[in-house]
Motif scaffolding. Structure first.
Motif, PDB file in Angstrom:
ATOM      1  N   ARG A 543       0.863  -1.182   0.000  1.00 44.01           N
ATOM      2  CA  ARG A 543       0.000   0.000   0.000  1.00 44.01           C
ATOM      3  C   ARG A 543       0.897   1.229   0.000  1.00 44.01           C
ATOM      4  O   ARG A 543       1.625   1.472   0.945  1.00 44.01           O
ATOM      5  CB  ARG A 543      -0.861  -0.020   1.251  1.00 44.01           C
ATOM      6  N   LEU A 544       0.864   1.991  -1.055  1.00 46.43           N
ATOM      7  CA  LEU A 544       1.683   3.202  -1.136  1.00 46.43           C
ATOM      8  C   LEU A 544       0.784   4.425  -0.966  1.00 46.43           C
ATOM      9  O   LEU A 544      -0.335   4.451  -1.480  1.00 46.43           O
ATOM     10  CB  LEU A 544       2.372   3.266  -2.508  1.00 46.43           C
ATOM     11  N   THR A 545       1.302   5.422  -0.245  1.00 42.77           N
ATOM     12  CA  THR A 545       0.541   6.678  -0.088  1.00 42.77           C
ATOM     13  C   THR A 545       1.380   7.805  -0.649  1.00 42.77           C
ATOM     14  O   THR A 545       2.539   7.613  -1.019  1.00 42.77           O
ATOM     15  CB  THR A 545       0.270   6.953   1.395  1.00 42.77           C
ATOM     16  N   ARG A 547       2.652   9.979   0.971  1.00 43.11           N
ATOM     17  CA  ARG A 547       3.741  10.303   1.914  1.00 43.11           C
ATOM     18  C   ARG A 547       5.015   9.500   1.608  1.00 43.11           C
ATOM     19  O   ARG A 547       6.078   9.855   2.057  1.00 43.11           O
ATOM     20  CB  ARG A 547       3.292   9.972   3.339  1.00 43.11           C
ATOM     21  N   HIS A 548       4.863   8.371   0.934  1.00 46.62           N
ATOM     22  CA  HIS A 548       6.056   7.534   0.684  1.00 46.62           C
ATOM     23  C   HIS A 548       6.993   8.246  -0.270  1.00 46.62           C
ATOM     24  O   HIS A 548       6.558   8.714  -1.331  1.00 46.62           O
ATOM     25  CB  HIS A 548       5.651   6.190   0.077  1.00 46.62           C
ATOM     26  N   HIS A 549       8.278   8.271   0.055  1.00 44.19           N
ATOM     27  CA  HIS A 549       9.236   8.893  -0.874  1.00 44.19           C
ATOM     28  C   HIS A 549      10.626   8.326  -0.648  1.00 44.19           C
ATOM     29  O   HIS A 549      10.909   7.680   0.369  1.00 44.19           O
ATOM     30  CB  HIS A 549       9.250  10.407  -0.707  1.00 44.19           C
ATOM     31  N   LEU A 550      11.487   8.565  -1.626  1.00 43.54           N
ATOM     32  CA  LEU A 550      12.900   8.186  -1.498  1.00 43.54           C
ATOM     33  C   LEU A 550      13.654   9.425  -1.034  1.00 43.54           C
ATOM     34  O   LEU A 550      13.485  10.510  -1.612  1.00 43.54           O
ATOM     35  CB  LEU A 550      13.461   7.746  -2.850  1.00 43.54           C
ATOM     36  N   LEU A 551      14.488   9.250  -0.020  1.00 38.23           N
ATOM     37  CA  LEU A 551      15.254  10.395   0.485  1.00 38.23           C
ATOM     38  C   LEU A 551      16.731  10.148   0.198  1.00 38.23           C
ATOM     39  O   LEU A 551      17.258   9.072   0.500  1.00 38.23           O
ATOM     40  CB  LEU A 551      15.023  10.539   1.999  1.00 38.23           C
ATOM     41  N   PHE A 552      17.384  11.142  -0.409  1.00 39.30           N
ATOM     42  CA  PHE A 552      18.815  11.029  -0.717  1.00 39.30           C
ATOM     43  C   PHE A 552      19.546  12.102   0.098  1.00 39.30           C
ATOM     44  O   PHE A 552      19.219  13.291   0.003  1.00 39.30           O
ATOM     45  CB  PHE A 552      19.068  11.294  -2.203  1.00 39.30           C
ATOM     46  N   THR A 553      20.524  11.663   0.905  1.00 41.77           N
ATOM     47  CA  THR A 553      21.307  12.627   1.691  1.00 41.77           C
ATOM     48  C   THR A 553      22.748  12.549   1.197  1.00 41.77           C
ATOM     49  O   THR A 553      23.309  11.445   1.104  1.00 41.77           O
ATOM     50  CB  THR A 553      21.246  12.260   3.187  1.00 41.77           C
ATOM     51  N   PHE A 554      23.351  13.719   0.872  1.00 45.96           N
ATOM     52  CA  PHE A 554      24.706  13.735   0.278  1.00 45.96           C
ATOM     53  C   PHE A 554      25.709  14.144   1.350  1.00 45.96           C
ATOM     54  O   PHE A 554      25.514  15.147   2.050  1.00 45.96           O
ATOM     55  CB  PHE A 554      24.738  14.733  -0.882  1.00 45.96           C
ATOM     56  N   LEU A 581       4.993   8.038  -5.588  1.00 44.31           N
ATOM     57  CA  LEU A 581       3.828   8.064  -6.475  1.00 44.31           C
ATOM     58  C   LEU A 581       3.717   9.442  -7.101  1.00 44.31           C
ATOM     59  O   LEU A 581       3.992  10.443  -6.458  1.00 44.31           O
ATOM     60  CB  LEU A 581       2.535   7.785  -5.693  1.00 44.31           C
ATOM     61  N   SER A 582       3.345   9.464  -8.360  1.00 43.83           N
ATOM     62  CA  SER A 582       3.030  10.745  -8.969  1.00 43.83           C
ATOM     63  C   SER A 582       1.655  10.548  -9.581  1.00 43.83           C
ATOM     64  O   SER A 582       1.489   9.654 -10.428  1.00 43.83           O
ATOM     65  CB  SER A 582       4.071  11.049 -10.044  1.00 43.83           C
ATOM     66  N   THR A 583       0.671  11.323  -9.123  1.00 44.71           N
ATOM     67  CA  THR A 583      -0.734  11.110  -9.511  1.00 44.71           C
ATOM     68  C   THR A 583      -1.086   9.631  -9.437  1.00 44.71           C
ATOM     69  O   THR A 583      -1.489   9.008 -10.417  1.00 44.71           O
ATOM     70  CB  THR A 583      -1.015  11.655 -10.933  1.00 44.71           C
ATOM     71  N   ASP A 584      -0.833   9.065  -8.245  1.00 39.64           N
ATOM     72  CA  ASP A 584      -1.206   7.670  -7.951  1.00 39.64           C
ATOM     73  C   ASP A 584      -0.505   6.643  -8.806  1.00 39.64           C
ATOM     74  O   ASP A 584      -0.892   5.481  -8.818  1.00 39.64           O
ATOM     75  CB  ASP A 584      -2.733   7.460  -8.113  1.00 39.64           C
ATOM     76  N   ARG A 585       0.487   7.029  -9.540  1.00 38.47           N
ATOM     77  CA  ARG A 585       1.176   6.020 -10.344  1.00 38.47           C
ATOM     78  C   ARG A 585       2.625   5.927  -9.900  1.00 38.47           C
ATOM     79  O   ARG A 585       3.259   6.930  -9.595  1.00 38.47           O
ATOM     80  CB  ARG A 585       1.103   6.410 -11.822  1.00 38.47           C
ATOM     81  N   ARG A 662      -4.844   9.599 -12.954  1.00 37.03           N
ATOM     82  CA  ARG A 662      -3.717  10.369 -13.503  1.00 37.03           C
ATOM     83  C   ARG A 662      -4.001  11.862 -13.331  1.00 37.03           C
ATOM     84  O   ARG A 662      -4.359  12.301 -12.262  1.00 37.03           O
ATOM     85  CB  ARG A 662      -3.448  10.044 -14.976  1.00 37.03           C
ATOM     86  N   GLU A 663      -3.933  12.622 -14.435  1.00 36.87           N
ATOM     87  CA  GLU A 663      -4.090  14.071 -14.291  1.00 36.87           C
ATOM     88  C   GLU A 663      -5.544  14.544 -14.257  1.00 36.87           C
ATOM     89  O   GLU A 663      -5.820  15.674 -13.952  1.00 36.87           O
ATOM     90  CB  GLU A 663      -3.369  14.790 -15.457  1.00 36.87           C
ATOM     91  N   GLU A 664      -6.494  13.629 -14.608  1.00 37.99           N
ATOM     92  CA  GLU A 664      -7.875  14.153 -14.748  1.00 37.99           C
ATOM     93  C   GLU A 664      -8.766  13.737 -13.580  1.00 37.99           C
ATOM     94  O   GLU A 664      -8.483  12.785 -12.873  1.00 37.99           O
ATOM     95  CB  GLU A 664      -8.473  13.664 -16.074  1.00 37.99           C
TER      96      GLU A 664
END
Length: 1818
Positions: A543-545, A547-554, A581-585, A662-664
């Motif tokens: 289940r992805l929401t 809020r889920h994201h990839l974090l990159f720290t340099f 996710l971008s527009t649920d995808r 998607r976008e609509e």
């Protein structure tokens, strides 16, 4: 088109109402059989759930918790059991196959027949019959015994079975397991980590995920303790299973090595590895200790960071193909399995397979060990995959590493083996244990996920949800601050923004935790814009929401700890992030992200990194490139599919409108429209995702066909559009070139779906039984689709009713095209419906239908099969066309849904009431339209194959309906089909065979007999409407006879009652009347049925058999009517008519019977006619009988038949032996061949019969002529052709037969006192050796010498059959010629010519012909072995001997001319002359002047060549080759002299033999480098040794008088010499005064050149030379060389100068001067040496004289720039002469005393030493 007139009765009759008839009959109980066998058994239909076989210990399922409906559907689809509806087909048992124990093979070494084998059992009573009548009686009785009751079953036809599609499985390519055995460098100072992955260079693609392993010692693991919280068992793996779907020759395994980050460039860190060695421990001990301590320090501080270090690669395909070549791939199982897999792969890649399959069979190679001995150092600026592909391309191009790549010495050892079954302790790519589990804690083997280089079309069958992140490059070049040179990126997967939201979903590497929360990329030292090659693999939450994201720290990492600095080594540079996710995808693909320098703002994760107001590096420019790839069976990654699934799930409720896709945004009232659009666009999605989610897509569409949807209070009916989408998908899958089909044209993926996956869409009833839901998966709810909007139950009911109306009279459906399909219109109008749309009446007017037990047409209870049939009927346009084109799919779908419907609700309901009348109407329409379609396809489109496939699928559809529906109804469908087809047939004979194929399939129904009511005789059937014609006409007969005759007639009642049988027999009768092309099919169909009854267990009882037989009584009538077309006389042989002698007419009649009058009477008469004139025309009759029997032996017969056939043959031999052997010579040859062929049969019975027959033939031929040389020759020739041509010949069985025949000869008491047993023994021994050698020839195709030896031995075995010997000599000549051994090839032909001459001289007595082989001895003394002197040589005028084209004068001349040509090619021009000396007298005698002209021209050319080429001609080089060791078999302890081409050096032949034999023996082969005698006791018994020595031709002095020319010194050679230097101390070489030499002289069995290139050594003599004798020999040789070089007609300056340099050069070590100083300085004390001393002195005198001449000669040859050189030579020469003078002038006074009269001692030195050698020996 052909018009055919049909018999009137051809229209199919009205069938009985089968169900009604059965009910009444069963109740009346008039027949016990009917009670027992009438109805079908209950278990005929079975719908069962079959648990999915799971490779792993549990299904892969997502973590517990709430799942969205799409994921839930996916998981359910992957874990729910298969649903199979089985319409049981009992397979007919086939007869037991003869067990063939052909896996055993005997070795092919020569062994004695007696000791090696036990004979087969002998045939009893072979010689016991004293009179012929007893013998005949015995054979007659034998023939009557053991007759087979099931006659038809002896030759069963192929079953008509639809192939069952393979069960859906997770796709796997060819799998190989790679085990990491060792990774070692010269020094061992720190932990190292390996990453293995496969790359396809051709596709420029990484084709597997990474596999991590390390082989670090516990000490080094200890260094990393602070950074390893725990070590999970799964991370200890050192072996990985890689899968390769598309093998290509360019697949490389790349191994990258990393180490812990430390200070310094990669080059600095690698330097110790390049310059130091662990083995030089004393020197490096301290340095290594220091390095270890240093690395421990770095590990403790920087243990979590890595740096690139080295890499290595190997072409894995080369390894596999090499390992495959080593192995003889008879592994048919493995081959077939790899082929089965191929079925699902795209055909497009077939050219790829083409190239690969030739080289290697991925599943059948030998396990191999790869050792890589160099690593390439990683370059900090060339780490990306593009750089790697450039390196690989260079390696491929130059097949080695380029200079510029720095290498590090070290080794990697990997084992590669094919995977057949899963190894124990294996983990799937998700780390779930795979079965079988390991007993104890073993290191696991990991399955590595493949990224196939091209699409794979296999639907998903397991839950998999993985994400791969590939950071690619950073660009900080423009950043001015000092920080940020040693850069690492920390990668985390976050479920929120709080640091605690980091999720442990990243897979760990080796020797650590299984899952980690973060991963750091390796650091490139001091690089501001590093490339990365890291692969981060993570498991995605189901289940992805947002809020889920990839974090990159340099971070910047400081490698060196500063003085005052404590704590962390990391300095933060900045952050970047990417929402998952971008527009649920799911976001996948390439990204270039900016980097934020400040702390991240609140809610940053909800935006993409472009938005929030933070301080950005380089003013918000993208500086970080990365790629993201998903391997998921829930995220479709295809817009069309995703949209479709999202909208479908919106119907399930639980969503808020407007819905975001998607976008609509889609408001509720637009949902229906959007859903329709998404359904239509399904078929335009890409093929790969469509196939991957095929099961789910079809399930959803079928649900939409079934369930009317209430959307926003309106009922939406999507059935039609969903059906059209299904048709469109079916069409595109069939049309795709990438997907495989079975032989009936069915797309494999669809067939699989129907058989295993399809289940009725959930309606109000649940599935047949809800299986337990696997962990965490919500089982499907009962009423899955909730209505949207508040609607009460009653309103829903009325809406459903309206939806039914809309579905049936859909305003969107256009009317059918008027021009096309008039037929369909007629069919529909016949039912009172002109427009598919007007189905309304049928639907709504419930009252017009009597209520059936299904509840009439209650709208709420609509069935899937009804809706589906309706949609098929009302479809129009392209959709209709495709639905009928791929009718098989919809037929099987209908059948499976009907079967589920019946098993759920109607199992106990009578067949009549199972389905509604409306549905039956639809089925009738469909069958009718499909039948019409078959005609249309044939007429309009001319596509025969497609029409046949539709026809077969229709037949199977009705076949299945017979198990589900009212059988009377199905018969009406069959009747309609037949009648519809016969109206068409008038113009199309092809349709006849279509109809036959259709009937054949129906009749193959398991319950065919019941369907044909076989147990009811026509009397019990309802009376037919009109009396049959025959019964009217035959009123004159008595009633009883009439009844009996009626049984044989195909009457109206018969056809009605036995419906299927009647149809088939009608068809057969019509086909016979017309002799149509369907005749063969009709006969085959009838025959198949008879076989099926024979094999049917239910028909074993006699009363049942009798009833079954009555079904076929009309067949007798049909045959009698058509008897004139059936011709019994054809022999029916498939062989070439020229080869089979025409069978004697009267005999053939006796065998087959004359068919035109009463069969039996005539047969007897013709038999009698054979018997009467036997006395007069015995010969022709015996010959005729023999022909018939031989023909029987040629055909493929059963063992029983063969045993009788052989008995008859033996009777013939016993009775008419004399006649056969005298008159039928040619047939006897045939007889021997056929019998011998059966002697090699693997079937014991056939073999023992054949042996007995062959022995009898020998025995009777012997007693009739007292010498069975002809049979001997015929058997030998038969063996030759059998071994040469026959593919199914079994050597070991033939050998056993030879042993059996020998046993017959030994046990035959009558013949013991005759020469027969010994002659048989000799013949069999000869056959046995020919057999061994011929079989060995197959083994030794690669070893030319061994091959020629075998051919030679075979030719020798045929010494008594000149024709065969000649053939083999010619075979040898051809083989030699192909190897460019022209001389040997010519010699073979000379031998062949001598053989011909021998036999010609017996046949013709002409002066001009050679006397025999004696005439040829000037060419070669070897030819004398062709003389025909053996005791049982045949006289050539006997039949069949020497009858070939070569045994004539012109044949002889032809052979010799070929030989002359070959001698000329081989450079032996003198021999050409000798050959023509034999040809010329023949040509002169025939006055053939034209030939004489060309002969003289050829001779002139030969003599010219001798003059021109002079001393430049190159003859052979000779080597002695000895073989030692039991591994060599026959060759052990054999010594040969090998003849090699002109300039062959020892290493060349040595290399050639070593290469060949090391393929046979591998490492067990050893080449002995010296020429010493071999001491067997010192050799290793498990090894094979080869010793090769260069030898020179050796001649005695007296021979040299005759051998003057170079040619003569190289022709007819039998003795060869080699020298072995030795000293008394045991070393081979020493000072001049201790240097002895042993000369070994070898004598060969034949002279060179011979018919082969190696000849056995038969004698060996040795003698030793003392040091002074060695010196004499050396000086004589030098002097000779100088003399020759000086006195040449055209001197060669270079050659001369070379010799002079070696003779007078100042600094020649062990040169002439030193020799003189050692041996001539003092007069020897031993008088025995005086002569030698004097001889050496004289040698030197001559030597110095020759040197003078040479120096003078050189003066005239030099160019101007060599003057100084000439002066230097002259000076050296003078100095040498001066130094030698005192020694040369000192004479031994004793030798110059006055000569005594005794002359005994005057002999050559050689003789002296020879004599001494002999004395010492004696």
């Amino acid at each position: 088109s052909v018009t055919v007139s049909f018999p009137q009765s051809y229209d199919a009759v009205e069938p009985l109402d089968l169900e009604e008839f059965l009910m009444s009959q069963l109740q009346s109980g008039d027949s016990a059989l009917m009670q027992e066998l009438g109805d079908f058994p209950d278990d005929d239909l079975e719908v069962e759930l079959v648990e999915k076989e799971c490779r792993t210990v549990r299904h892969s399922v997502p973590e517990e918790g709430w799942l969205d409906s799409h994921v839930r559907d996916c998981v359910q689809s992957y874990t729910q059991p298969w649903l199979m509806s089985l319409l049981l087909q009992v397979k007919s048992p086939s007869l037991a196959v003869l067990s063939d124990d052909s896996s055993r093979t005997l070795t092919s070494s020569d062994f004695d027949l007696r000791s090696g084998l036990t004979p087969d059992p002998r045939v009893e009573g072979l010689l016991h019959f004293s009179n012929h009548d007893d013998l005949d009686r015995f054979n007659q009785e034998a023939r009557q015994g053991n007759r087979h009751p099931e006659l038809f079953a002896l030759y069963p036809p192929a079953d008509e079975i639809r192939p069952i599609p393979d069960c859906p499985k997770e796709h796997m390519g060819d799998r190989i397991i790679i085990r990491c055995q060792a990774i070692k460098f010269e020094i061992d100072i720190e932990p190292l980590f390996a990453t293995l992955a496969l790359y396809d260079l051709r596709e420029k693609k990484k084709i597997s995920e990474n596999f991590y392993c390390d082989l670090n010692s516990d000490q080094f693991k200890g260094f990393l303790k602070p950074h390893t919280p725990q070590t999970d068992h799964s991370t200890l793996s050192r072996a990985a299973i890689f899968s390769i779907t598309y093998p290509s020759p360019d697949i490389y395994l790349v191994i990258k090595i990393e180490k812990v980050l430390q200070q310094g460039e990669i080059s600095d860190c690698a330097e110790p590895y390049m310059v130091m060695k662990e083995t030089d421990s004393a020197k490096n001990k301290e340095k290594l200790e220091k390095l270890r301590n240093q690395s421990e320090m770095f590990c403790q501080r920087l243990g979590r960071y890595r740096m690139p270090f080295a890499w290595a690669t190997v072409n894995i395909m080369n390894v596999i193909s090499t390992a495959t070549l080593d192995r003889d791939t008879t592994d048919s199982d493995s081959k077939s399995s790899s082929l089965e897999k191929r079925g699902q792969l795209p055909r497009r890649n077939s050219e790829r397979f083409g190239t690969m399959e030739d080289q290697c069979n991925m599943s059948a190679f030998k396990p191999a060990t790869i050792t890589i001995s160099t690593f390439c150092k990683q370059e900090g600026d060339r780490l990306s995959d593009e750089d790697l592909f450039k390196f690989l391309a260079d390696i491929k191009k130059f097949s080695s590493l380029q200079r510029r790549i720095k290498t590090i010495p070290g080794t990697i050892r990997l084992d590669v083996t094919p995977v057949h079954d899963n190894p124990v302790a294996c983990l799937s790519t998700e780390l779930i244990p795979v079965k079988p589990l390991a007993e104890k804690n073993v290191r696991p083997v990991k399955e590595v996920l493949e990224f196939p280089s091209s699409e794979v079309y296999v639907p998903h069958s397991t839950y998999r949800n993985l994400l791969y992140i590939y950071p690619q490059r950073l660009n900080f070049v423009n950043r001015l601050t000092s920080g940020g040179r040693n850069i690492t990126i920390k990668i985390q997967f976050m479920s929120g923004e709080d640091p605690s939201c980091v999720m442990p979903v990243i897979f760990g590497k080796s020797n650590g935790p299984e899952f980690v929360q973060e991963v750091y990329t390796p650091v490139t030292y001091h690089n501001k814009s590093p490339d990365f090659y890291e692969e981060v693999k993570m498991v995605l939450p189901a289940r992805l929401t947002e809020r889920h994201h990839l974090l990159f720290t340099f971070y910047h990492i400081s490698c060196q700890q500063k003085q005052n600095q404590t704590g962390a080594s990391e300095t933060l540079i900045g952050y970047s992030w990417l929402p998952i996710l971008s527009t649920d995808r799911l976001q996948t693909g390439q990204y270039c992200l900016p980097i934020a320098l400040d702390r991240l703002p609140v809610n940053y994760s909800l935006h993409s990194p472009e938005v929030p107001p933070v301080k950005w590096m380089e003013s918000h420019k993208g500086v970080f490139n990365l790629e993201i790839q998903a391997v998921s069976s829930v995220h479709t990654q295809d817009n069309h599919l995703e949209r479709f699934f999202t909208l479908c799930h919106a119907l399930e409720g639980g969503v808020t409108f407007p819905l975001r896709v998607r976008e609509e945004k889609i408001p509720e009232n637009k949902l229906e429209h959007e859903l329709k659009l998404s359904i239509i666009s399904l078929s335009s999605s890409r093929l790969e995702p469509l196939v991957l989610y095929l099961h789910l897509v079809l399930d959803k569409l079928f649900t939409l066909i079934m369930q009317p949807m209430v959307i926003a209070g309106q009922t939406a009916n999507l059935a039609q559009i969903a059906f059209e989408s299904v048709v469109s998908i079916v069409n595109s899958l069939h049309n795709s070139q990438e997907l495989a089909r079975d032989q009936q044209g069915r797309n494999g993926l669809l067939a699989t779906y129907l058989y295993w996956v399809f289940r009725l869409p959930d309606s109000n009833e649940g599935p047949p039984c809800s299986p337990k839901s696997p962990g965490g998966v919500v089982p499907s709810t009962e009423g899955r689709y909730s209505t949207m909007g508040r609607a009460s139950a009653t309103t829903v009911g009325t809406m459903l009713l309206q939806s039914r109306l809309r579905s049936s009279s859909n305003p969107d459906i256009p009317a059918p095209h008027s021009a096309e399909d008039t037929e369909v219109k007629n069919i529909l109008s016949a039912k009172g419906q002109n427009n598919p749309g007007s189905r309304m009446s049928t639907y709504v007017d419930v009252s017009s239908h009597p209520q059936s037990s299904t509840g009439g047409t209650r709208p709420s209870n609509r069935k899937f099969h009804e809706e589906l049939a309706l949609q098929i009927v009302v479809s129009t346009g392209v959709c209709r066309e495709n639905a009928y084109k791929y009718a098989w799919f919809f037929f099987e779908l209908l059948v499976k849904s009907m079967a589920q419907h019946v098993s759920l609700e109607k199992q106990d309901v009578p067949r009549r009431s199972r389905f509604s009348d409306r549905f039956k109407d639809d089925v009738t329409t469909i069958v009718s339209v499909v039948t019409a379609e078959i005609g249309t396809i044939l007429v309009k489109q001319q596509k025969l194959e497609q029409a046949e496939k539709v026809n077969i699928s229709l037949a199977f559809f009705l076949y299945d309906l017979l198990s589900l529906m009212d059988r009377g109804f199905v018969f009406i469908l069959v009747k309609n089909y037949c009648n519809q087809m016969s109206t068409k047939t008038v113009s199309m004979p092809t349709l006849i065979s279509m109809r036959l194929e259709f009937l054949r399939i129906l009749c193959s129904h398991e319950h065919y007999l019941n369907l044909s009511l076989y147990f009811s005789s026509p009397a019990s059937a309802p009376v037919s409407p009109c009396p049959s014609i025959s019964s009217q006409s035959s009123s004159s007969c008595s009633f009883q006879e009439q009844r009996i005759l009626g049984l044989f007639e195909l009457s109206q009642e018969f056809k009605q009652q036995h419906y299927l049988a009647g149809l088939l027999l009608t068809e057969l009768s019509a086909a016979l009347d017309m002799e149509s092309e369907g005749l063969k099919k009709a006969i085959n169909a009838t025959y198949s049925l008879l076989c099926a009854h024979d094999l049917d267990q239910r028909c074993t009882r006699p009363d049942v058999r009798a009833k079954v037989a009555t079904l076929y009584l009309p067949l007798v009538g049909i045959i009698i009517d058509s008897i004139n077309y059936l011709d019994f006389t054809g022999t029916g042989s498939d062989e070439d008519p020229d080869n089979i002698p025409p069978i004697n007419q009267s005999i053939a009649m006796a065998i087959a019977g004359n068919p035109f009058n009463t069969l039996a009477r005539n047969a007897l008469a013709s038999m009698a006619s054979v018997a009467v004139p036997l006395a007069d025309c015995k010969e022709s009759v015996v010959g005729g009988v023999l022909r018939v029997l031989l023909h029987c032996l040629t055909c493929n017969q059963s063992t029983t038949f063969l045993s009788h056939c052989f008995s008859t043959l033996r009777a013939l031999v016993v009775k008419f032996g004399d006649l056969l052997f005298e008159e039928e010579a040619e047939q006897c040859a045939d007889l021997c061949q056929k019998v011998l062929q059966h002697c090699s049969s693997p079937v014991d019975g056939n073999r023992s019969q054949a042996c007995a027959t062959l022995y009898l033939i020998m025995r009777y031929s012997f007693s009739s002529a007292n010498n069975f040389s002809r049979v001997k020759m015929q058997v030998t020739m038969s063996l030759a052709s059998l071994v040469g041509k026959s593919s199914d010949f079994h050597e070991e069985y033939l050998r056993r037969s030879l042993r059996t025949i020998l046993a017959y000869a030994e046990e035959d008491t009558e013949m013991q006192n005759t020469p027969l047993p010994s002659q048989v023994d000799e013949l069999l021994r000869n056959l046995n050796s020919i057999l061994s050698d011929t079989v060995k020839m197959r083994e030794f195709q690669e070893d030319p010498e061994m091959l020629m030896d075998l051919m030679y031995r075979i030719a020798k075995g045929y010494q008594t059959s000149p024709d065969l010997r000649l053939t083999w000599l010619q075979n040898m000549a051809e083989k030699h010629k192909n190897r460019k051994c022209f001389t040997e090839s010519a010699m073979c032909l000379v031998h062949a010519a001598a053989l011909v001459a021998e036999y010609l001289s017996m046949l013709e007595d002409h002066k001009y012909l050679p006397v025999g082989s004696v005439t040829f001895q000037n060419i070669s003394p070897n030819v004398l072995e062709e003389s025909a002197v053996s005791d049982d040589i045949l006289s050539p005028d006997e039949d069949g001997v020497c009858s070939g084209q070569y045994f004539t004068t012109s044949g002889l001349v032809g052979l010799l001319k070929q030989a002359a040509e070959l001698f000329s090619n081989g450079g032996l021009y003198e021999t050409v002359n000798e050959v023509y000396k034999i040809i010329m007298p023949v040509l002169e005698a025939h006055r053939d002047f034209r030939e004489l002209v060309s002969t003289h021209e050829k001779l002139q050319r030969a003599f010219d060549n001798i003059i021109q080429k002079g001393h430049k001609r190159m003859f052979g080089t000779y080597f002695r080759v000895g073989f030692y060791g039991a591994k060599f078999g026959d060759l052990d302890e054999q010594e040969f002299v090998y003849k090699e081409p002109g300039i062959t050096h020892l290493p060349e032949i040595s290399h050639r033999l070593e290469n060949f034999y090391s393929q046979c023996f591998g490492d067990a082969l050893e080449m002995i480098k010296d020429s010493k005698d071999i001491d067997r006791s010192k050799l290793d018994a498990n090894k094979a040794y080869i010793q090769i020595t260069y030898v020179e031709p050796f001649f005695d002095d007296y021979e040299m008088k005759d051998r003057l020319t170079n040619f003569e010194k190289n022709f007819n050679l039998r003795r060869f010499m080699y020298t072995t230097p030795f000293t008394k101390a045991g070393r081979p070489r020493g000072e001049l005064n201790e240097q002895y030499k042993r000369k070994t002289i070898l004598t060969t069995m034949h002279t060179f050149p011979y018919i082969k290139t190696r000849i056995n050594v038969i004698q060996k003599e040795e003698f030793d030379l003392t040091p002074i004798e060695v010196a004499i020999e050396d000086m004589q040789k030098k002097t000779r060389e100088l003399a020759v070089a000086t006195h040449r007609e055209q001197p060669d300056a270079k050659m001369l100068q070379m010799l002079l340099q070696g003779s007078v050069g100042a600094t020649v070590n062990q040169g002439p001067l030193e020799v003189a100083q050692v041996f001539l300085n003092e007069i020897p004390a031993d008088p025995k040496l005086f002569r030698h001393h004097n001889k050496l002195r004289l040698c030197f005198k001559e030597f110095i004289m020759r040197c003078g001449e040479a120096v003078e000669k050189n003066k005239h040859l030099i160019t101007l720039d060599q003057k100084e050189y000439q002066q230097e030579l002259k000076k050296n020469y003078n100095r040498l002469r001066e130094n030698l003078r005192p020694m040369l002038e000192r004479k031994i006074p004793e030798l110059y005393k006055p000569i005594k009269p005794r002359l005994g001692n005057r002999d050559s030195v050689k003789r002296l030493s020879f004599r001494r050698a002999l004395e010492e020996n004696s």
